[in-house]
Scaffold this motif. Structure first.
Motif, short mmCIF file in Angstrom:
data_model
loop_
_atom_site.label_atom_id
_atom_site.label_comp_id
_atom_site.label_asym_id
_atom_site.label_seq_id
_atom_site.Cartn_x
_atom_site.Cartn_y
_atom_site.Cartn_z
N GLN A 85 17.58 52.66 124.17
CA GLN A 85 18.03 53.77 123.32
C GLN A 85 17.15 53.87 122.06
N GLY B 99 15.66 40.69 120.11
CA GLY B 99 16.51 40.63 121.30
C GLY B 99 16.07 41.63 122.35
N ASN B 100 15.77 42.86 121.92
CA ASN B 100 15.28 43.88 122.85
C ASN B 100 13.98 43.39 123.50
N TYR C 73 29.70 56.95 128.96
CA TYR C 73 28.33 56.41 128.88
C TYR C 73 27.87 55.71 130.18
N GLY D 160 18.77 42.73 129.34
CA GLY D 160 19.39 41.57 128.73
C GLY D 160 20.80 41.38 129.29
N ASP E 36 23.67 41.47 128.03
CA ASP E 36 24.73 42.39 127.60
C ASP E 36 24.89 43.60 128.52
N GLN E 37 23.90 43.86 129.38
CA GLN E 37 23.98 45.03 130.26
C GLN E 37 24.58 44.70 131.63
N MET F 146 22.22 39.49 118.78
CA MET F 146 21.39 40.22 117.82
C MET F 146 21.50 41.69 118.21
N GLN G 50 24.44 56.16 132.55
CA GLN G 50 23.54 55.03 132.82
C GLN G 50 23.36 54.83 134.32
N VAL H 45 19.66 36.90 122.97
CA VAL H 45 19.22 36.41 121.66
C VAL H 45 20.36 36.71 120.69
N ASP I 137 20.87 57.28 135.46
CA ASP I 137 19.50 56.86 135.08
C ASP I 137 18.91 55.95 136.16
P1 TYM Z 1 19.77 48.95 124.33
O1 TYM Z 1 18.97 50.11 123.85
O2 TYM Z 1 20.91 48.49 123.49
O3 TYM Z 1 18.83 47.69 124.55
C1 TYM Z 1 17.62 47.76 125.28
C2 TYM Z 1 17.43 46.47 126.07
O4 TYM Z 1 17.45 45.35 125.18
C3 TYM Z 1 18.35 44.35 125.68
N1 TYM Z 1 18.97 43.65 124.53
C4 TYM Z 1 18.98 42.32 124.40
N2 TYM Z 1 18.49 41.33 125.16
C5 TYM Z 1 18.65 40.06 124.71
N3 TYM Z 1 19.27 39.74 123.54
C6 TYM Z 1 19.77 40.72 122.74
N4 TYM Z 1 20.36 40.40 121.59
C7 TYM Z 1 19.65 42.08 123.16
N5 TYM Z 1 20.01 43.26 122.61
C8 TYM Z 1 19.60 44.21 123.47
C9 TYM Z 1 19.40 45.13 126.45
O5 TYM Z 1 20.06 44.31 127.40
C10 TYM Z 1 18.56 46.21 127.10
O6 TYM Z 1 18.00 45.73 128.29
N6 TYM Z 1 22.75 50.90 127.83
C11 TYM Z 1 21.41 50.44 127.55
C12 TYM Z 1 20.34 51.52 127.75
C13 TYM Z 1 20.30 52.13 129.11
C14 TYM Z 1 19.82 51.51 130.30
C15 TYM Z 1 19.89 52.52 131.30
C16 TYM Z 1 19.36 50.23 130.61
C17 TYM Z 1 20.62 53.41 129.41
N7 TYM Z 1 20.38 53.66 130.74
C18 TYM Z 1 19.50 52.25 132.60
C19 TYM Z 1 18.97 49.97 131.91
C20 TYM Z 1 19.04 50.97 132.91
C21 TYM Z 1 21.34 50.03 126.10
O7 TYM Z 1 22.09 50.49 125.28
O8 TYM Z 1 20.27 49.20 125.81
#
Ligand code: TYM
Length: 329
Positions: free
Chosen positions: A9, A17-18, A127, A146, A148-149, A195, A131, A185, A134
């Motif tokens: 996003q 983390g991302n 939401y 990560g 969290d997904q 994070m 997704q 992370v 997507d």
């Molecule tokens: P988003 O934008 O919050 O985060 C993008 C990616 O970063 C990973 N991530 C982390 N990994 C490890 N530690 C952390 N603290 C951390 N914070 C974020 C997330 O797991 C992600 O891979 N819903 C999704 C976006 C999305 C998406 C999709 C992802 C929309 N459509 C289709 C995969 C496939 C999101 O909000 O990610």
């Protein structure tokens, strides 16, 4: 060659983390997979209420994705709103997921609780359906994300299987891929919390564009514990384990191997900070270069959207046809 799809996003600045949880895996996987990566601006709309913000952050995020190493000649990088099939299939997904399933999504519960008396859009609730669209639009075999997904990928699998059961084989049922180190992370100041771009304070978040001195300082001040033993144990020692995992992810080792090299917290904090600076410095240089030519970034995104549309439109047509909607032709 497996097809890979993952998205991010354009909300806030990209953080460590991302990068360690997702972007790094996208880059390392792009040569072995047919990779599609989206900047999901329509998802960001669930929490956006100011005009003129999303376009800028979308362009900055595109520069970030190319700066971390996604190669536009190899991977398809596109903006979600440039590919109208996402919103179109999103509606089909909303009709394939139940109210009960959406109500059980922990991310919705957390995000809506955080917004308290604020406006909670229906889009925040639906939401996961967007997704799922997507992912399923691209016949993705794998979704590198990560930790969290995980729940979002599970619900996507459920939706795909339900749709295939109702209307015949239409979608590939995708698999989640998470990295060995760095899948979750946590905040350096609150090591039991992930994070996150939406954290109350910045002091525990390492941004990809932070100055080296700021990064070192954030690691120096990282919250640990008082028993003085360096050991990887997420439950008992969340702060130390987070530092070990970050250092391990940056140096290609396991957290356990990394722990063996330390008897004190100070050197671990210093080395983790330096390892992160080493990884991020070249990315920051490339980011600045790329942001210097925004017309070229826009061109790359147009090329990405064309490639994405050619796949997405075929999947949407197949979906409508399998449902048996009356053809317009
Ligand atoms: P988003 O934008 O919050 O985060 C993008 C990616 O970063 C990973 N991530 C982390 N990994 C490890 N530690 C952390 N603290 C951390 N914070 C974020 C997330 O797991 C992600 O891979 N819903 C999704 C976006 C999305 C998406 C999709 C992802 C929309 N459509 C289709 C995969 C496939 C999101 O909000 O990610």
């Amino acid at each position: 060659m497996p097809r890979v799809l993952s998205c991010i996003q354009p909300t806030g600045v990209v953080h460590l983390g991302n990068y360690l949880g997702a972007l790094r895996t996208w880059v390392s996987g792009q040569h072995e997979c047919d990779a599609f990566h989206g900047i999901v601006d329509l998802h960001a709309l669930t929490v956006t209420d100011r005009p003129g913000v999303l376009g800028t952050s979308t362009l900055e995020l595109a520069a970030t994705l190319f700066a971390v190493g996604l190669d536009p000649d190899v991977a398809t990088v596109f903006v979600q709103s440039h590919v109208p099939e996402h919103a179109q299939l999103g509606w089909v997904m909303e009709c394939t997921v139940s109210y009960g399933e959406l109500s059980r999504m922990t991310q919705f519960k957390d995000k809506s609780a955080k917004r308290e008396a604020d406006f909670i859009s229906a889009g925040l609730f639906t939401y996961p359906a967007l997704q799922a669209a997507d992912i399923l639009l691209y016949d993705a075999d794998e979704v590198p994300v990560g930790e969290d997904q995980r729940q979002h990928i599970e619900i996507t699998r459920d939706i795909a299987m339900r749709f295939n059961g109702r209307f015949g084989k239409t979608f590939v049922v995708p698999k989640i891929i998470t990295p060995r180190a760095g899948a979750k992370v946590t905040d350096l100041q609150e090591p039991t919390a992930k994070m996150s771009k939406s954290a109350a304070s910045d002091s525990g978040i390492v941004y990809l564009l932070d100055e080296p001195s700021a990064i070192i300082k954030k690691f120096k001040r990282a919250v640990t514990d008082s028993d003085g033993e360096v050991r990887f144990d997420r439950t008992e020692k969340p702060g130390i384990s987070n530092l070990l995992e970050i250092l391990a992810a940056c140096t290609g080792r396991t957290p356990e191997q990394t722990a063996a090299g330390y008897t004190q917290y100070g050197p671990l904090k210093a080395d983790a900070g330096e390892a992160v600076v080493d990884v991020l410095t070249p990315i920051q240089h490339r980011y600045r270069e790329l942001m210097g030519d925004q017309a070229e970034l826009s061109r790359l995104l147009r090329v990405g959207a064309d490639k994405a549309r050619s796949v997405a439109s075929a999947t949407l047509a197949r979906t409508y046809s399998n449902i048996g909607l009356l053809s317009a032709e």
